[in-house]
Design a protein around this motif. Sequence first.
Motif, short mmCIF file in Angstrom:
data_model
loop_
_atom_site.label_atom_id
_atom_site.label_comp_id
_atom_site.label_asym_id
_atom_site.label_seq_id
_atom_site.Cartn_x
_atom_site.Cartn_y
_atom_site.Cartn_z
N VAL A 42 5.93 23.87 3.55
CA VAL A 42 6.09 22.47 3.15
C VAL A 42 4.98 21.62 3.75
CG1 VAL A 42 7.55 20.42 3.44
CG2 VAL A 42 8.59 22.59 2.77
N LEU A 278 10.34 8.90 0.88
CA LEU A 278 10.73 10.29 0.66
C LEU A 278 9.61 11.25 1.06
CD1 LEU A 278 12.66 10.22 -2.75
CD2 LEU A 278 13.58 10.74 -0.49
N ILE A 282 10.03 14.13 3.86
CA ILE A 282 9.78 15.56 3.60
C ILE A 282 8.78 16.11 4.62
CG2 ILE A 282 8.80 17.19 1.95
CD1 ILE A 282 9.91 15.39 -0.29
N SER A 283 7.75 15.32 4.91
CA SER A 283 6.76 15.75 5.91
C SER A 283 7.42 15.96 7.27
CB SER A 283 5.64 14.71 6.03
OG SER A 283 5.05 14.44 4.79
N CYS A 285 10.55 16.57 7.92
CA CYS A 285 11.46 17.72 7.89
C CYS A 285 10.69 19.03 8.09
CB CYS A 285 12.22 17.76 6.57
SG CYS A 285 13.53 16.52 6.43
#
Length: 306
Positions: A42, A278, A282-283, A285
């Motif tokens: 990710v 968002l 996400i980064s 996470c």
Amino acid sequence: MTPELVSTTSVAQPTLRGQRWLSATMFINAWRTTEFRIGFFVFFGLIVLSVLGPSLFGVSPTKISVTDKFLPPIGFEGGNWAHVLGTDQLGRDLFARSLIGLRNALMIGLISVVGMFLLGSAIGMIAGYVGGWVDLILMRITDAQMAIPVIILAITILGVSRPTPFSIVCVLILAGWPAYARTARSVMLSERRKEYVRAAKILGASDLRIMIVHIAPNILPPIAFVAVLEVARMMIIEAILGFIGIGIQPPTPTFGTIIADGTKYLMNAWWITTVPGLLLAISLCGINLMGGALERARNKLLQGVS
């Protein structure tokens, strides 16, 4: 070679190889976990997207189009495939702006953490190895620095001049190095009296070589997962600085400035704040997954060694 030198050589070399083996094993064990691999892919994917995305998709993050303002993302009424994640109040593409914001956040986060690690580790190692009044002075400076909140320090320094990526990185390094200095000092205090250090001294190694070659590998495992998580914290701080107006200045987009602009239009253009929010989430996470996996791998390794 005298018996004493033979014995000290046998102590120094296996111990050094053992410490390097522990560091390598920690990363290998972390990589074997699904959690770390998901976080890595990710995070790595977002880095590639932030670097190559704007040029690949050919959308300008600063181009103003009054006729395209407040376009929602694809899937909502009025969405446009030319702007898949919508546009802001000036018709600028949110996808392109968010990718540039991600690039800036990653750049500042990664560079500042590397700077903190190098500066803090150097100060902590010197303090722990030399000891005495040097240790006392350096640790009092460290305590004084830790007492100053990051935001207060940033407002004081960045508020009197035009903020730039370089000045922001310097402020973050100045605010974050004490934690690394404390960790490096504690490791140095526990390692400097061990047999392999004494053996290296007998073999003629200089103090600088002992610190860098023999003891420095021991500092990496306890700091590695902290440094990974610190990247996430620096990204959040960079966004906060942009939100309050003392981050990277317009027209360069950042997460903070995009979100700050979008707060005025939350009721009718919620996507202006949601899209960068968002992407930032996400980064974070991905980074937290890697940091957590590294911490658990280190703890299991230490339990096995002990």
